[in-house]
Design an enzyme around this catalytic site. Structure first.
Site, PDB file in Angstrom:
ATOM      1  N   ASP A  48       0.819  -1.155  -0.158  1.00 18.92           N
ATOM      2  CA  ASP A  48      -0.158  -0.122  -0.292  1.00 18.92           C
ATOM      3  C   ASP A  48       0.969   1.326   0.108  1.00 18.92           C
ATOM      4  O   ASP A  48       0.447   2.555   0.364  1.00 18.92           O
ATOM      5  CB  ASP A  48      -1.419   0.297   0.977  1.00 18.92           C
ATOM      6  CG  ASP A  48      -0.317  -0.059   2.321  1.00 18.92           C
ATOM      7  OD1 ASP A  48       1.049   0.077   2.653  1.00 18.92           O
ATOM      8  OD2 ASP A  48      -1.165   0.474   3.883  1.00 18.92           O
ATOM      9  N   LYS A 117      -0.582  -9.587   3.440  1.00 19.21           N
ATOM     10  CA  LYS A 117       0.068  -9.437   4.130  1.00 19.21           C
ATOM     11  C   LYS A 117      -0.758  -8.021   5.608  1.00 19.21           C
ATOM     12  O   LYS A 117      -1.357  -7.449   4.617  1.00 19.21           O
ATOM     13  CB  LYS A 117       1.622  -8.756   3.632  1.00 19.21           C
ATOM     14  CG  LYS A 117       2.700  -8.537   5.136  1.00 19.21           C
ATOM     15  CD  LYS A 117       3.563  -7.256   4.161  1.00 19.21           C
ATOM     16  CE  LYS A 117       3.461  -6.427   4.052  1.00 19.21           C
ATOM     17  NZ  LYS A 117       2.985  -4.480   4.905  1.00 19.21           N
ATOM     18  N   GLU A 119      -0.580  -5.363   9.047  1.00 12.11           N
ATOM     19  CA  GLU A 119       0.357  -5.098   9.827  1.00 12.11           C
ATOM     20  C   GLU A 119      -0.406  -5.314  10.967  1.00 12.11           C
ATOM     21  O   GLU A 119      -1.383  -5.180  11.452  1.00 12.11           O
ATOM     22  CB  GLU A 119      -0.077  -2.980  10.004  1.00 12.11           C
ATOM     23  CG  GLU A 119       1.180  -3.899   8.468  1.00 12.11           C
ATOM     24  CD  GLU A 119       0.879  -2.176   8.131  1.00 12.11           C
ATOM     25  OE1 GLU A 119       1.286  -0.817   9.434  1.00 12.11           O
ATOM     26  OE2 GLU A 119       1.459  -0.928   6.811  1.00 12.11           O
ATOM     27  N   GLU A 186       9.926  -4.699  10.284  1.00 13.18           N
ATOM     28  CA  GLU A 186      10.577  -3.666   9.226  1.00 13.18           C
ATOM     29  C   GLU A 186      11.094  -2.027  10.316  1.00 13.18           C
ATOM     30  O   GLU A 186      10.825  -2.379  11.228  1.00 13.18           O
ATOM     31  CB  GLU A 186       9.471  -2.499   8.442  1.00 13.18           C
ATOM     32  CG  GLU A 186      10.106  -1.353   8.160  1.00 13.18           C
ATOM     33  CD  GLU A 186       8.966  -0.691   7.147  1.00 13.18           C
ATOM     34  OE1 GLU A 186       7.651  -1.302   7.287  1.00 13.18           O
ATOM     35  OE2 GLU A 186       9.028   0.314   6.900  1.00 13.18           O
TER      36      GLU A 186
HETATM   37  O1  KIV Z   1       3.259  -1.160   1.392  1.00 13.46           O
HETATM   38  C1  KIV Z   1       4.598  -1.453   1.621  1.00 13.46           C
HETATM   39  O2  KIV Z   1       5.580  -0.912   0.711  1.00 13.46           O
HETATM   40  C2  KIV Z   1       5.089  -2.252   2.340  1.00 13.46           C
HETATM   41  C3  KIV Z   1       6.622  -2.181   3.014  1.00 13.46           C
HETATM   42  C4  KIV Z   1       6.771  -0.834   3.282  1.00 13.46           C
HETATM   43  C5  KIV Z   1       6.630  -2.746   3.936  1.00 13.46           C
HETATM   44  O3  KIV Z   1       3.944  -2.753   3.359  1.00 13.46           O
END
Ligand code: KIV
Length: 283
Positions: A48, A117, A119, A186
């Protein structure tokens, strides 16, 4: 296209057991995906972060599922064999387990992803479990989690104190226990990344700015090639300044059009004399 076999979960776990680091990059469009596929990159993340790198927002928060699906479909067309990860955008999973499962399902059904993925740690473990129970491979993301940048107090290294490092260790274990097959760390200290990697039992640990001791590395493509005008974070290595090459090309184009040195005959098409004469008679 390459003759590489499709990268699947066992391919990634085999790399881990063989001690071969996994390569992972962000990507948001077809031509870049094509190049990453040619380069044999193992995993691609449609992050994102596209809200910042491609759409020019100041954060990732305005990004929608529709934005993500459109870009992910383009990437899949350019990189048919890479292991493709869709990044769940802000508020596509935080509100409930059900919203998380539905939106993860959209990435798989509409964009051809191999995994998603999201967070967050302990608080998001039930979302990971729900998604995994629905048959969708899931990756957790800990440390600097950009969707919570306001709560984290800015883009800064996470887990520098013993107490915060312990929390990230506990979060990692909770995600692994919930069924995440991988976790992205990260911007955490390298020693913390090493500890988490050593303690992972059946979980691939990936590093973004968190040192060498993970099972693989992720970088933001735009940072690698000087393509994000606002800043280049310390963790990024610039592997080539494509931004500069493109800027010079643009300046040259503007100058050649202005001075009428572009286009040249090889850049356009003529017409036979007899057809042209006939045309003049017709008008
Ligand atoms: O959105 C993204 O590219 C990410 C990276 C910062 C890991 O989540």
């Amino acid at each position: 296209m390459t003759d590489r076999k499709k990268v699947i979960l066992p391919t990634l776990f085999k790399k881990v057991s063989d001690g071969q680091p996994i390569t992972w990059l962000t990507c948001y469009d077809y031509p870049t995906a094509y190049l990453q596929e040619q380069a044999g990159i193992d995993m691609i993340l449609v992050g994102d972060s596209l809200g910042m790198t491609m759409l020019g927002y100041d954060s990732t928060l305005p990004v929608t599922m529709e934005d993500m699906i459109r870009h992910t479909q383009a990437v899949r067309r350019g990189a048919p064999t890479a292991f493709l990860v869709g990044d769940m955008p802000y508020m596509s999973y935080q509100a409930s387990v059900e919203s998380a499962i539905r939106n993860a399902g959209r990435f798989m059904a509409e964009a051809g992803c191999d995994a998603i993925k999201l967070e967050g740690g302990v608080a998001m473990a039930d979302r990971i479990k729900g998604i995994v129970d629905a048959g969708i491979p899931a990756i957790g993301h800990l440390g600097l989690t950009p969707q919570s940048v306001s709560a984290l107090g800015g883009f800064r290294v996470q887990g520098k104190s013993a107490a915060m490092a312990k929390k990230i260790l506990d979060d990692a274990k909770a995600l692994e226990n919930a069924g995440a097959f991988a976790i992205l760390l990260e911007l955490v200290p390298d020693r913390l990344c090493k500890l988490i990697t050593e303690r992972a039992e059946n979980c691939i640990i990936m590093s973004l700015g968190s040192g060498r001791d993970a099972h693989g590395q992720l970088l933001i493509y735009h940072d690698m090639f000087g393509l994000y005008p606002k800043f280049t974070p310390k963790m990024a290595k610039v592997f080539g300044n494509a931004g500069e090459v493109i800027l010079n090309g643009l300046k040259q184009y503007a100058s050649e059009v202005t001075t009428k040195t572009f286009p040249q005959p090889e850049n356009f098409f003529g017409m036979k004399d007899e057809e042209y004469d006939e045309l003049l008679k017709l008008i």
